[in-house]
Design an enzyme around this catalytic site. Structure first.
Site, PDB file in Angstrom:
ATOM      1  N   GLY A  70       0.829  -1.271  -0.011  1.00  0.00           N
ATOM      2  CA  GLY A  70       0.042   0.103   0.190  1.00  0.00           C
ATOM      3  C   GLY A  70       0.828   1.283  -0.131  1.00  0.00           C
ATOM      4  O   GLY A  70       0.619   2.143  -0.583  1.00  0.00           O
ATOM      5  N   HIS A  71       1.824   1.271   0.901  1.00  0.00           N
ATOM      6  CA  HIS A  71       2.866   2.527   0.917  1.00  0.00           C
ATOM      7  C   HIS A  71       3.303   2.569  -0.677  1.00  0.00           C
ATOM      8  O   HIS A  71       3.610   3.808  -0.934  1.00  0.00           O
ATOM      9  CB  HIS A  71       3.772   2.195   1.968  1.00  0.00           C
ATOM     10  CG  HIS A  71       3.434   2.157   3.404  1.00  0.00           C
ATOM     11  ND1 HIS A  71       3.401   0.966   4.004  1.00  0.00           N
ATOM     12  CD2 HIS A  71       2.907   3.212   4.103  1.00  0.00           C
ATOM     13  CE1 HIS A  71       2.760   1.574   5.287  1.00  0.00           C
ATOM     14  NE2 HIS A  71       2.363   2.680   5.333  1.00  0.00           N
ATOM     15  N   GLN A 101       0.188  10.685  17.779  1.00  0.00           N
ATOM     16  CA  GLN A 101      -1.141  10.328  17.352  1.00  0.00           C
ATOM     17  C   GLN A 101      -1.539   8.981  17.866  1.00  0.00           C
ATOM     18  O   GLN A 101      -2.607   8.272  17.664  1.00  0.00           O
ATOM     19  CB  GLN A 101      -1.275  10.324  15.917  1.00  0.00           C
ATOM     20  CG  GLN A 101      -0.223   9.108  15.244  1.00  0.00           C
ATOM     21  CD  GLN A 101      -0.079   9.450  13.644  1.00  0.00           C
ATOM     22  OE1 GLN A 101       0.606  10.085  13.278  1.00  0.00           O
ATOM     23  NE2 GLN A 101      -0.836   8.655  12.829  1.00  0.00           N
ATOM     24  N   GLY A 117      -3.221   7.796   1.517  1.00  0.00           N
ATOM     25  CA  GLY A 117      -3.730   6.487   1.175  1.00  0.00           C
ATOM     26  C   GLY A 117      -5.113   6.764   1.476  1.00  0.00           C
ATOM     27  O   GLY A 117      -5.731   7.536   2.528  1.00  0.00           O
ATOM     28  N   ASP A 151      -7.389   5.426   4.821  1.00  0.00           N
ATOM     29  CA  ASP A 151      -7.397   6.382   6.064  1.00  0.00           C
ATOM     30  C   ASP A 151      -8.036   7.459   5.534  1.00  0.00           C
ATOM     31  O   ASP A 151      -7.496   8.667   5.390  1.00  0.00           O
ATOM     32  CB  ASP A 151      -6.063   6.685   6.542  1.00  0.00           C
ATOM     33  CG  ASP A 151      -5.280   5.394   7.177  1.00  0.00           C
ATOM     34  OD1 ASP A 151      -5.888   4.596   8.136  1.00  0.00           O
ATOM     35  OD2 ASP A 151      -4.227   5.248   6.698  1.00  0.00           O
ATOM     36  N   GLN A 169      -8.692  10.647   7.616  1.00  0.00           N
ATOM     37  CA  GLN A 169      -7.381  11.278   7.886  1.00  0.00           C
ATOM     38  C   GLN A 169      -7.226  12.032   6.689  1.00  0.00           C
ATOM     39  O   GLN A 169      -6.820  13.459   6.746  1.00  0.00           O
ATOM     40  CB  GLN A 169      -6.150  10.220   8.011  1.00  0.00           C
ATOM     41  CG  GLN A 169      -4.707  10.751   7.740  1.00  0.00           C
ATOM     42  CD  GLN A 169      -3.622   9.650   8.011  1.00  0.00           C
ATOM     43  OE1 GLN A 169      -3.360   9.650   9.211  1.00  0.00           O
ATOM     44  NE2 GLN A 169      -3.006   9.155   6.983  1.00  0.00           N
ATOM     45  N   ARG A 213      -0.809  -2.637  10.669  1.00  0.00           N
ATOM     46  CA  ARG A 213      -1.064  -3.450  11.673  1.00  0.00           C
ATOM     47  C   ARG A 213      -1.814  -5.078  11.552  1.00  0.00           C
ATOM     48  O   ARG A 213      -1.898  -5.627  12.373  1.00  0.00           O
ATOM     49  CB  ARG A 213      -2.261  -2.592  12.484  1.00  0.00           C
ATOM     50  CG  ARG A 213      -1.728  -1.565  13.023  1.00  0.00           C
ATOM     51  CD  ARG A 213      -2.895  -0.651  13.845  1.00  0.00           C
ATOM     52  NE  ARG A 213      -2.203   0.397  14.774  1.00  0.00           N
ATOM     53  CZ  ARG A 213      -2.183   1.589  14.436  1.00  0.00           C
ATOM     54  NH1 ARG A 213      -2.784   2.206  13.360  1.00  0.00           N
ATOM     55  NH2 ARG A 213      -1.803   2.571  15.111  1.00  0.00           N
TER      56      ARG A 213
END
Ligand code: PAF
Length: 293
Positions: free
Chosen positions: A42-43, A67, A153, A156, A159, A193
């Site tokens: 994903g990154h 955070q 992304g 999130d 965010q 995670r």
């Protein structure tokens, strides 16, 4: 043979700014991909999206303590700079910025960037202070790197919307771009995670995206939102989830709740669900996918 140039790693704002300034003087566009490390595909898709927009790509790696809540996973958060740097090199990153905590928050640091409204519900309600930590560090990263673009992304989503709001409200001269959620072969949204999940939890985790896509499809076919969401929560708990923090249908831009499907308004389904100590989030567009046709 494909030649991979190793990106340089810098650890101070001065080194970061000097490099970015030289690129900009040469007329190159610069894109920043902020990360907390623990990198996955994903990154890397964010780095590639950055590459498509700008000649020069900076990735930051900083596990931002502000955070994380008191009982969250700050200490356990995956840290492997060597592996992350290798992955960033292969994805075409030009510079890696790895500040330590004292570089980011020097002695006496007291300023917080707090975005109201879009941060108050969903993850904001379940993780007090989380978005203040995110917007403060992202504001600092944007000021430190001064890129033309920054890429975030869509996994999130709350965010992303909060950062867009901050950049607009504070007149920051940076374009915020987003990149779609990257999923495992069974549809689980990639997340640093996910590695906390035991094998049995990992099997249950795969049900989250399927339930979410199916619910979005039912809603887009006219099923009442409250009934669909309640059935979806019950099914996920029956499948083994330990709890659902929230499952909401919302307008994709303002994040206001929606109580019926309107094809004219872009809307999404948002979820946070707990499996043991791991909290998984995901979101999908409310649109007809053909699943219930
Ligand atoms: O999405 C993340 O990894 C983090 O919240 C971010 C944007 C890098 C800020 O610490």
């Amino acid at each position: 043979m494909l030649q991979i140039t190793r990106p340089r790693t810098v650890r101070t704002v001065v080194e970061l700014r000097d490099t970015v300034r030289d690129w900009r003087r040469a007329g190159d566009l610069v894109a920043l991909t902020p990360t907390m490390g623990g990198l996955h595909e994903g990154h890397l898709s964010l780095v590639r999206a950055a590459r498509r927009r700008a000649k020069r790509v900076v990735a930051s790696i900083f596990v931002n303590p502000t955070q994380f809540g008191k009982n969250e996973d700050l200490a356990a958060y995956p840290r492997d700079e060597v592996r992350d740097a290798e992955m960033l090199a292969n994805a075409g990153c030009d510079l890696i910025y790895v500040p330590d905590t004292s570089e980011m928050y020097p002695e006496g640091f007291v300023t917080t960037i707090s975005v109201d409204g879009v941060t108050t519900e969903m993850c904001g309600a379940h993780r007090p202070g989380h978005f203040d930590g995110v917007t403060t560090v992202v504001c600092k990263l944007l000021n430190q790197a001064q890129p033309d673009y920054a890429i975030f992304g869509e996994k999130d989503w709350q965010q992303l919307i909060s950062i867009r709001r901050m950049v607009r409200d504070l007149d920051m001269p940076i374009r915020i771009a987003s990149s779609p959620t990257v999923r495992e072969s069974d549809g689980l949204a990639m997340s640093s995670r996910n590695r906390y999940l035991a094998a049995d939890q990992r099997r249950i985790a795969a049900k989250l995206n399927k339930a979410l896509f199916a619910s979005a499809d039912h809603i887009a076919h006219g099923a009442p939102i409250d009934r669909v969401l309640s059935a979806c929560s019950k099914a996920l708990v029956a499948a083994g989830f330990d709890g659902i923090d929230y499952l909401d249908a919302r307008d994709a831009r303002a994040l206001d709740p929606v109580d019926h499907f309107d094809p004219q308004i872009e809307s999404r389904l948002f979820i946070a669900a707990r499996l043991g100590k791991t909290r998984l989030i995901d979101n999908v567009p409310i649109e007809r996918t053909g699943m219930t046709e």
